[in-house]
Write a protein that holds these residues in place. Structure first.
Motif, PDB file in Angstrom:
ATOM      1  N   THR A 131      -2.426  -5.867 -11.839  1.00 41.36           N
ATOM      2  CA  THR A 131      -1.753  -4.689 -12.410  1.00 41.36           C
ATOM      3  C   THR A 131      -1.921  -3.608 -11.473  1.00 41.36           C
ATOM      4  OG1 THR A 131      -3.910  -4.140 -13.691  1.00 41.36           O
ATOM      5  CG2 THR A 131      -2.410  -5.669 -14.728  1.00 41.36           C
ATOM      6  N   PRO A 132      -1.156  -2.488 -11.785  1.00 38.46           N
ATOM      7  CA  PRO A 132      -1.263  -1.194 -11.273  1.00 38.46           C
ATOM      8  C   PRO A 132      -2.837  -0.708 -11.167  1.00 38.46           C
ATOM      9  CG  PRO A 132       0.684  -1.235 -12.501  1.00 38.46           C
ATOM     10  CD  PRO A 132      -0.060  -2.405 -12.671  1.00 38.46           C
ATOM     11  N   GLU A 133      -3.338  -0.953 -12.085  1.00 33.84           N
ATOM     12  CA  GLU A 133      -4.723  -0.407 -12.703  1.00 33.84           C
ATOM     13  C   GLU A 133      -5.735  -0.999 -11.420  1.00 33.84           C
ATOM     14  OE1 GLU A 133      -2.363   0.512 -16.192  1.00 33.84           O
ATOM     15  OE2 GLU A 133      -2.648  -1.317 -14.898  1.00 33.84           O
ATOM     16  N   ASP A 134      -5.581  -2.432 -11.502  1.00 36.07           N
ATOM     17  CA  ASP A 134      -6.191  -3.300 -10.597  1.00 36.07           C
ATOM     18  C   ASP A 134      -6.052  -2.775  -8.965  1.00 36.07           C
ATOM     19  OD1 ASP A 134      -7.276  -4.862 -12.485  1.00 36.07           O
ATOM     20  OD2 ASP A 134      -5.282  -6.300 -12.464  1.00 36.07           O
ATOM     21  N   LEU A 135      -4.612  -2.797  -8.490  1.00 34.39           N
ATOM     22  CA  LEU A 135      -4.741  -2.325  -7.211  1.00 34.39           C
ATOM     23  C   LEU A 135      -5.013  -0.975  -6.921  1.00 34.39           C
ATOM     24  CD1 LEU A 135      -3.748  -3.443  -4.581  1.00 34.39           C
ATOM     25  CD2 LEU A 135      -1.150  -2.747  -5.307  1.00 34.39           C
ATOM     26  N   ALA A 136      -4.905   0.282  -8.049  1.00 37.86           N
ATOM     27  CA  ALA A 136      -5.192   1.420  -7.820  1.00 37.86           C
ATOM     28  C   ALA A 136      -6.590   1.393  -7.525  1.00 37.86           C
ATOM     29  CB  ALA A 136      -4.947   2.119  -8.975  1.00 37.86           C
ATOM     30  N   ALA A 137      -7.614   0.699  -7.981  1.00 37.51           N
ATOM     31  CA  ALA A 137      -9.183   0.551  -7.885  1.00 37.51           C
ATOM     32  C   ALA A 137      -9.851  -0.102  -6.732  1.00 37.51           C
ATOM     33  CB  ALA A 137      -9.706   0.212  -9.327  1.00 37.51           C
ATOM     34  N   PHE A 153      -0.349  -2.960   8.528  1.00 35.90           N
ATOM     35  CA  PHE A 153      -1.014  -3.220   7.137  1.00 35.90           C
ATOM     36  C   PHE A 153      -1.834  -2.000   6.881  1.00 35.90           C
ATOM     37  CE2 PHE A 153      -3.627  -4.615  10.883  1.00 35.90           C
ATOM     38  CZ  PHE A 153      -4.978  -4.024  10.499  1.00 35.90           C
ATOM     39  N   ARG A 154      -2.240  -1.105   7.626  1.00 36.75           N
ATOM     40  CA  ARG A 154      -3.078   0.022   7.194  1.00 36.75           C
ATOM     41  C   ARG A 154      -2.181   1.071   6.405  1.00 36.75           C
ATOM     42  NH1 ARG A 154      -5.568  -0.803  12.241  1.00 36.75           N
ATOM     43  NH2 ARG A 154      -7.736  -1.440  12.021  1.00 36.75           N
ATOM     44  N   ALA A 155      -1.086   1.361   7.040  1.00 33.39           N
ATOM     45  CA  ALA A 155      -0.104   2.131   6.223  1.00 33.39           C
ATOM     46  C   ALA A 155       0.419   1.557   5.060  1.00 33.39           C
ATOM     47  CB  ALA A 155       1.246   2.647   7.238  1.00 33.39           C
ATOM     48  N   LYS A 156       0.670   0.491   5.072  1.00 32.15           N
ATOM     49  CA  LYS A 156       1.264  -0.248   3.971  1.00 32.15           C
ATOM     50  C   LYS A 156       0.241  -0.285   2.878  1.00 32.15           C
ATOM     51  CE  LYS A 156       4.864  -2.956   6.080  1.00 32.15           C
ATOM     52  NZ  LYS A 156       5.450  -4.237   6.512  1.00 32.15           N
ATOM     53  N   THR A 157      -1.176  -0.372   2.976  1.00 35.20           N
ATOM     54  CA  THR A 157      -2.253  -0.416   2.230  1.00 35.20           C
ATOM     55  C   THR A 157      -2.431   0.707   1.539  1.00 35.20           C
ATOM     56  OG1 THR A 157      -3.462  -2.001   3.282  1.00 35.20           O
ATOM     57  CG2 THR A 157      -4.740  -0.772   1.712  1.00 35.20           C
ATOM     58  N   LYS A 158      -2.116   1.786   2.397  1.00 36.77           N
ATOM     59  CA  LYS A 158      -2.304   3.444   1.814  1.00 36.77           C
ATOM     60  C   LYS A 158      -1.205   3.359   0.687  1.00 36.77           C
ATOM     61  CE  LYS A 158      -2.472   8.090   3.194  1.00 36.77           C
ATOM     62  NZ  LYS A 158      -2.386   8.901   4.420  1.00 36.77           N
ATOM     63  N   SER A 159       0.027   2.923   1.078  1.00 34.82           N
ATOM     64  CA  SER A 159       1.278   2.930   0.345  1.00 34.82           C
ATOM     65  C   SER A 159       1.106   2.422  -1.027  1.00 34.82           C
ATOM     66  CB  SER A 159       2.401   2.673   0.853  1.00 34.82           C
ATOM     67  OG  SER A 159       2.953   3.485   1.940  1.00 34.82           O
ATOM     68  N   VAL A 160       0.755   1.142  -0.992  1.00 34.73           N
ATOM     69  CA  VAL A 160       0.624   0.207  -2.213  1.00 34.73           C
ATOM     70  C   VAL A 160      -0.421   1.009  -3.281  1.00 34.73           C
ATOM     71  CG1 VAL A 160       1.834  -1.774  -1.133  1.00 34.73           C
ATOM     72  CG2 VAL A 160      -0.779  -1.701  -1.191  1.00 34.73           C
ATOM     73  N   ILE A 161      -1.392   1.101  -2.610  1.00 35.65           N
ATOM     74  CA  ILE A 161      -2.558   1.862  -3.470  1.00 35.65           C
ATOM     75  C   ILE A 161      -2.277   3.106  -3.925  1.00 35.65           C
ATOM     76  CG2 ILE A 161      -4.900   2.709  -3.450  1.00 35.65           C
ATOM     77  CD1 ILE A 161      -5.683   0.278  -1.473  1.00 35.65           C
ATOM     78  N   GLY A 162      -1.726   3.826  -3.160  1.00 41.50           N
ATOM     79  CA  GLY A 162      -1.268   5.172  -3.550  1.00 41.50           C
ATOM     80  C   GLY A 162      -0.178   5.177  -4.608  1.00 41.50           C
ATOM     81  N   LEU A 163       0.817   4.238  -4.509  1.00 42.17           N
ATOM     82  CA  LEU A 163       1.832   3.994  -5.608  1.00 42.17           C
ATOM     83  C   LEU A 163       1.164   3.402  -6.902  1.00 42.17           C
ATOM     84  CD1 LEU A 163       3.448   0.847  -6.336  1.00 42.17           C
ATOM     85  CD2 LEU A 163       4.107   1.366  -3.956  1.00 42.17           C
ATOM     86  N   SER A 164       0.326   2.552  -6.879  1.00 38.20           N
ATOM     87  CA  SER A 164      -0.340   2.192  -7.798  1.00 38.20           C
ATOM     88  C   SER A 164      -1.217   3.385  -8.659  1.00 38.20           C
ATOM     89  CB  SER A 164      -1.368   0.981  -7.586  1.00 38.20           C
ATOM     90  OG  SER A 164      -0.596   0.015  -6.933  1.00 38.20           O
ATOM     91  N   LYS A 165      -1.858   3.982  -8.067  1.00 39.36           N
ATOM     92  CA  LYS A 165      -2.568   5.085  -8.638  1.00 39.36           C
ATOM     93  C   LYS A 165      -1.498   6.232  -9.176  1.00 39.36           C
ATOM     94  CE  LYS A 165      -6.629   5.482  -5.632  1.00 39.36           C
ATOM     95  NZ  LYS A 165      -7.282   6.148  -4.401  1.00 39.36           N
ATOM     96  N   ALA A 166      -0.473   6.463  -8.587  1.00 39.42           N
ATOM     97  CA  ALA A 166       0.662   7.273  -9.193  1.00 39.42           C
ATOM     98  C   ALA A 166       1.192   6.632 -10.511  1.00 39.42           C
ATOM     99  CB  ALA A 166       1.868   7.560  -8.469  1.00 39.42           C
ATOM    100  N   LEU A 167       1.447   5.263 -10.597  1.00 37.49           N
ATOM    101  CA  LEU A 167       1.789   4.745 -11.763  1.00 37.49           C
ATOM    102  C   LEU A 167       0.803   4.795 -12.795  1.00 37.49           C
ATOM    103  CD1 LEU A 167       3.377   1.307 -10.269  1.00 37.49           C
ATOM    104  CD2 LEU A 167       4.631   3.157 -11.065  1.00 37.49           C
ATOM    105  N   VAL A 168      -0.367   4.681 -12.418  1.00 39.77           N
ATOM    106  CA  VAL A 168      -1.552   4.880 -13.591  1.00 39.77           C
ATOM    107  C   VAL A 168      -1.695   6.207 -14.110  1.00 39.77           C
ATOM    108  CG1 VAL A 168      -3.992   4.616 -14.111  1.00 39.77           C
ATOM    109  CG2 VAL A 168      -2.743   2.921 -12.729  1.00 39.77           C
ATOM    110  N   GLU A 169      -1.426   7.249 -13.116  1.00 40.36           N
ATOM    111  CA  GLU A 169      -1.780   8.626 -13.599  1.00 40.36           C
ATOM    112  C   GLU A 169      -0.578   9.339 -13.946  1.00 40.36           C
ATOM    113  OE1 GLU A 169      -3.505  10.188 -10.240  1.00 40.36           O
ATOM    114  OE2 GLU A 169      -5.122   8.888  -9.859  1.00 40.36           O
TER     115      GLU A 169
END
Length: 323
Positions: A131-137, A153-169
């Motif tokens: 879930t977005p919550e899982d990936l955000a954390a 992979f570093r840039a993509k990690t930043k993006s997928v975690i960042g978009l997950s946080k944005a979805l949650v918040e």
């Protein structure tokens, strides 16, 4: 005697009148003769047809082609799309996903790599972070390790975690269904947004990836190079309801037949409509060897799509969120 004198004068007058009449007739005949020649010079349909079926390289032509009217361009573009729909009846996104969250993440990961590589990577990612919550954390280092095969992979990690946080918040953990909201997410541009809108929400959109850009320029649908301008130019040629399927048809064709370096022209179903015919291999037998058989079938295949894309009744499943 006076009649004798008047006879030569009459003869001279008659002779002069005859000469003038002949001269006028000659001028008239010359004018009639010239008229058809002028008409022949202005005939253009043959030229336009030759351009559509010819072998002139696409890069030598700017949009719109000088000898193809706007109406002719629209007709040719729509006919190409109809032909491709016959060849690829089950065209769909080639990224594996079960919901809109997985689709947006997979599409972000697909930048600068293949869909196959992404499909090999995402099962582990979504198993650990469903879930977005899982990936955000998530711990970025652990996500990086999973995404390493995708490249960048570093840039993509930043993006997928960042978009997950944005979805949650900002969106309560749900993927928004509107363009203006999607493009606010880290790593999500118009291309990714239209993939999500078209395939998760059933909202039409044009996906301008590298394959799409290459093919629409080869076909002389547009001479634009900026993705946003390409999107606008192609969108004007088709009804909005066609945009999502059009994107799939063009991308599938680009992956299987109309390759960047060696297009398989001799095995192409739309060769008669392509201004760039001849840029690749034209011999049918040699061209067949250039075809790429990817997931979802090959050119001309009209069998069922992969099992993952069938519903419980064995029929092609509709896009997520549609109907």
């Amino acid at each position: 005697m006076p009649s004798d004198k008047s006879t030569p004068a009459k003869k001279a007058a008659a002779k002069k009148a005859g000469a003038a009449s002949k001269k006028a007739s000659a001028k008239k005949a010359a004018a009639v003769k010239k008229a058809p020649a002028a008409k022949k010079v202005t005939v253009a349909p043959k030229k336009a047809t030759a351009r559509v079926k010819g072998t002139a390289p696409a890069k030598a032509v700017v949009h719109p082609p000088g000898d193809e009217s706007r109406t002719a361009l629209v007709r040719r573009a729509r006919r190409i799309n109809r032909e491709l729909a016959e060849v690829y009846p089950y065209a769909h996104p080639e990224l594996d996903f079960d919901n809109s969250f997985q689709l947006v993440v997979a599409t972000v990961l697909s930048a600068q790599t293949t869909d196959l590589r992404v499909n090999q990577t995402t099962p582990a990612l979504f198993a650990k972070y469903p879930t977005p919550e899982d990936l955000a954390a998530a711990n970025p280092e652990e996500v990086e390790e999973i995404l390493r095969p995708c490249g960048f992979f570093r840039a993509k990690t930043k993006s997928v975690i960042g978009l997950s946080k944005a979805l949650v918040e900002d969106f309560g953990g749900e993927v928004p269904g509107w363009l203006e909201d999607l493009v606010k997410l880290p790593g999500v541009g118009r291309k990714t947004a239209f993939v999500v809108l078209g395939n998760a929400f059933g909202r039409p959109g044009i996906t301008v990836d590298t394959h799409f850009q290459r093919l629409v320029r080869r076909w002389q649908w547009t001479g634009e190079t900026d993705p946003d301008k390409i999107e606008a130019a192609i969108g004007a040629l088709f009804p909005k309801s066609d945009w999502t399927d059009l994107s799939h048809h063009v991308i599938w064709h680009g992956r299987r037949i109309c390759h960047a370096r060696k297009p398989a022209c001799g095995a192409c179903p739309i060769a008669p409509l392509c201004p760039a015919f001849g840029e690749g291999e034209t011999d049918p037998e040699k061209a067949k060897k250039l075809l790429k058989y990817e997931k979802g079938g090959f050119p001309g295949q009209r069998l069922r799509p992969p099992q993952a894309y069938l519903d419980a009744g064995g029929k092609p499943a509709p896009p997520l969120g549609a109907g």
